[in-house]
Design a protein around this motif. Sequence first.
Motif, PDB file in Angstrom:
ATOM      1  N   ILE A  64       3.856   9.920   5.053  1.00 59.79           N
ATOM      2  CA  ILE A  64       4.696  10.108   6.240  1.00 59.79           C
ATOM      3  C   ILE A  64       5.310   8.771   6.666  1.00 59.79           C
ATOM      4  CG2 ILE A  64       4.682  10.718   8.699  1.00 59.79           C
ATOM      5  CD1 ILE A  64       4.680  13.147   6.806  1.00 59.79           C
ATOM      6  N   GLU A  65       4.572   7.694   6.502  1.00 60.59           N
ATOM      7  CA  GLU A  65       5.122   6.372   6.829  1.00 60.59           C
ATOM      8  C   GLU A  65       6.317   6.040   5.925  1.00 60.59           C
ATOM      9  OE1 GLU A  65       3.656   1.744   7.437  1.00 60.59           O
ATOM     10  OE2 GLU A  65       2.160   3.333   7.193  1.00 60.59           O
ATOM     11  N   VAL A  66       6.218   6.370   4.637  1.00 61.41           N
ATOM     12  CA  VAL A  66       7.348   6.156   3.717  1.00 61.41           C
ATOM     13  C   VAL A  66       8.537   7.006   4.153  1.00 61.41           C
ATOM     14  CG1 VAL A  66       8.191   6.510   1.354  1.00 61.41           C
ATOM     15  CG2 VAL A  66       5.954   5.462   1.734  1.00 61.41           C
ATOM     16  N   ALA A  67       8.293   8.281   4.449  1.00 61.09           N
ATOM     17  CA  ALA A  67       9.380   9.178   4.867  1.00 61.09           C
ATOM     18  C   ALA A  67      10.005   8.704   6.172  1.00 61.09           C
ATOM     19  CB  ALA A  67       8.863  10.607   5.003  1.00 61.09           C
ATOM     20  N   SER A  68       9.204   8.220   7.102  1.00 63.07           N
ATOM     21  CA  SER A  68       9.727   7.705   8.382  1.00 63.07           C
ATOM     22  C   SER A  68      10.575   6.462   8.152  1.00 63.07           C
ATOM     23  CB  SER A  68       8.575   7.374   9.336  1.00 63.07           C
ATOM     24  OG  SER A  68       7.858   8.521   9.669  1.00 63.07           O
ATOM     25  N   LEU A  76       7.167  18.289   6.705  1.00 63.61           N
ATOM     26  CA  LEU A  76       6.630  17.521   5.592  1.00 63.61           C
ATOM     27  C   LEU A  76       5.124  17.308   5.786  1.00 63.61           C
ATOM     28  CD1 LEU A  76       7.167  15.980   2.975  1.00 63.61           C
ATOM     29  CD2 LEU A  76       7.760  13.978   4.364  1.00 63.61           C
ATOM     30  N   GLN A  77       4.710  16.958   6.984  1.00 58.57           N
ATOM     31  CA  GLN A  77       3.282  16.765   7.261  1.00 58.57           C
ATOM     32  C   GLN A  77       2.508  18.060   7.004  1.00 58.57           C
ATOM     33  OE1 GLN A  77       1.990  14.116  10.026  1.00 58.57           O
ATOM     34  NE2 GLN A  77      -0.096  14.890   9.993  1.00 58.57           N
ATOM     35  N   SER A  82       0.819  -1.212   0.000  1.00 56.21           N
ATOM     36  CA  SER A  82       0.000   0.000   0.000  1.00 56.21           C
ATOM     37  C   SER A  82       0.860   1.272   0.000  1.00 56.21           C
ATOM     38  CB  SER A  82      -0.952   0.011   1.198  1.00 56.21           C
ATOM     39  OG  SER A  82      -0.228   0.118   2.411  1.00 56.21           O
ATOM     40  N   LEU A  83       2.150   1.154   0.356  1.00 57.96           N
ATOM     41  CA  LEU A  83       3.042   2.317   0.393  1.00 57.96           C
ATOM     42  C   LEU A  83       3.769   2.549  -0.934  1.00 57.96           C
ATOM     43  CD1 LEU A  83       4.643   1.872   3.930  1.00 57.96           C
ATOM     44  CD2 LEU A  83       2.661   3.265   3.282  1.00 57.96           C
ATOM     45  N   GLU A  84       3.773   1.551  -1.803  1.00 58.57           N
ATOM     46  CA  GLU A  84       4.527   1.641  -3.059  1.00 58.57           C
ATOM     47  C   GLU A  84       4.180   2.868  -3.912  1.00 58.57           C
ATOM     48  OE1 GLU A  84       4.533  -2.076  -5.169  1.00 58.57           O
ATOM     49  OE2 GLU A  84       5.460  -3.118  -3.475  1.00 58.57           O
ATOM     50  N   PRO A  85       2.900   3.281  -4.015  1.00 56.04           N
ATOM     51  CA  PRO A  85       2.614   4.461  -4.841  1.00 56.04           C
ATOM     52  C   PRO A  85       3.285   5.748  -4.330  1.00 56.04           C
ATOM     53  CG  PRO A  85       0.582   3.269  -4.351  1.00 56.04           C
ATOM     54  CD  PRO A  85       1.672   2.657  -3.514  1.00 56.04           C
ATOM     55  N   PHE A  86       3.691   5.769  -3.071  1.00 58.81           N
ATOM     56  CA  PHE A  86       4.273   6.971  -2.477  1.00 58.81           C
ATOM     57  C   PHE A  86       5.787   6.844  -2.265  1.00 58.81           C
ATOM     58  CE2 PHE A  86      -0.025   6.173  -0.894  1.00 58.81           C
ATOM     59  CZ  PHE A  86      -0.674   7.168  -1.592  1.00 58.81           C
ATOM     60  N   ALA A  87       6.348   5.695  -2.633  1.00 61.88           N
ATOM     61  CA  ALA A  87       7.759   5.416  -2.373  1.00 61.88           C
ATOM     62  C   ALA A  87       8.676   5.825  -3.515  1.00 61.88           C
ATOM     63  CB  ALA A  87       7.945   3.930  -2.059  1.00 61.88           C
ATOM     64  N   SER A  88       8.122   6.257  -4.646  1.00 60.65           N
ATOM     65  CA  SER A  88       8.928   6.659  -5.800  1.00 60.65           C
ATOM     66  C   SER A  88       8.610   8.099  -6.175  1.00 60.65           C
ATOM     67  CB  SER A  88       8.658   5.742  -6.998  1.00 60.65           C
ATOM     68  OG  SER A  88       9.085   4.422  -6.708  1.00 60.65           O
ATOM     69  N   PRO A 128      -5.685  13.992   1.209  1.00 58.01           N
ATOM     70  CA  PRO A 128      -6.524  13.279   2.177  1.00 58.01           C
ATOM     71  C   PRO A 128      -5.685  12.744   3.345  1.00 58.01           C
ATOM     72  CG  PRO A 128      -6.862  12.450  -0.071  1.00 58.01           C
ATOM     73  CD  PRO A 128      -5.698  13.395  -0.117  1.00 58.01           C
ATOM     74  N   ALA A 129      -6.296  12.665   4.515  1.00 53.70           N
ATOM     75  CA  ALA A 129      -5.593  12.241   5.736  1.00 53.70           C
ATOM     76  C   ALA A 129      -4.946  10.869   5.580  1.00 53.70           C
ATOM     77  CB  ALA A 129      -6.547  12.251   6.923  1.00 53.70           C
ATOM     78  N   HIS A 130      -5.632   9.902   4.945  1.00 47.64           N
ATOM     79  CA  HIS A 130      -5.048   8.566   4.798  1.00 47.64           C
ATOM     80  C   HIS A 130      -3.816   8.589   3.886  1.00 47.64           C
ATOM     81  CE1 HIS A 130      -7.563   8.664   1.162  1.00 47.64           C
ATOM     82  NE2 HIS A 130      -6.759   7.723   0.683  1.00 47.64           N
ATOM     83  N   GLU A 131      -3.828   9.452   2.860  1.00 48.21           N
ATOM     84  CA  GLU A 131      -2.665   9.568   1.976  1.00 48.21           C
ATOM     85  C   GLU A 131      -1.500  10.229   2.707  1.00 48.21           C
ATOM     86  OE1 GLU A 131      -1.245  11.794  -2.098  1.00 48.21           O
ATOM     87  OE2 GLU A 131      -3.331  11.104  -1.984  1.00 48.21           O
ATOM     88  N   ILE A 132      -1.795  11.249   3.494  1.00 49.55           N
ATOM     89  CA  ILE A 132      -0.740  11.898   4.289  1.00 49.55           C
ATOM     90  C   ILE A 132      -0.087  10.883   5.208  1.00 49.55           C
ATOM     91  CG2 ILE A 132      -0.283  13.583   6.114  1.00 49.55           C
ATOM     92  CD1 ILE A 132      -2.433  15.378   4.819  1.00 49.55           C
ATOM     93  N   ALA A 133      -0.900  10.066   5.860  1.00 50.18           N
ATOM     94  CA  ALA A 133      -0.363   9.047   6.778  1.00 50.18           C
ATOM     95  C   ALA A 133       0.561   8.079   6.046  1.00 50.18           C
ATOM     96  CB  ALA A 133      -1.507   8.297   7.455  1.00 50.18           C
TER      97      ALA A 133
END
Length: 187
Positions: free
Chosen positions: A171-175, A153-154, A68-74, A163-168
């Motif tokens: 941020i999980e990828v960045a963490s 970043l947040q 679920s994090l892959e779309p935000f990891a690149s 959206p809040a779920h996308e931000i979360a």
Amino acid sequence: MTHNTHRILGLVLALVVACGDNNVPELATDGGSDAAIPNDPGDAGTDPGESEALRLDGVYSVPVTEPSLEPFASQPVVVDWRETNGRYRMDYDFPTDLTGVSQRVSFEGSLTRDGTIQLFGDLGSASCEPDPLGTSFVCAERFPQMAFDLERLQRDFERRGLPAHEIAQRIEVASFFQSDPIGILSF
């Protein structure tokens, strides 16, 4: 093998320049910088022996284990790549969506006996080699000196109205990246 790899790298770069479509890298016209000073974008003129940088589109990816994090990891990057007398230099602006901080990455190095290009800079190191098809480069990068500001970043994501779920998830990828600052650059 070193000679053949060096020749392949030169052919790949020549092929990229000769392709002739809109995805062809442009030569940088910023005047270049002193290749002996890592992480200094510089505003000095180009030395007579220095080649101009190829400007190439790339993607920086953080290896994540959660699908679920892959779309935000690149994240997209534009890489300035040059080779001068057997020395390589790579510069790009690191994606702020992964750190919350604007940072310029600059690496410099050379071809090794095993055919990889080893690059070093103030923020870390990279080990680059042609992809299996020989059409691009893939670099494994480590950034022990990378700066992070996840609170900033947040706030930036919130200002963008994500959206809040996308931000979360972002941020999980960045963490995750902050805890183990390694990734793959393809260009």
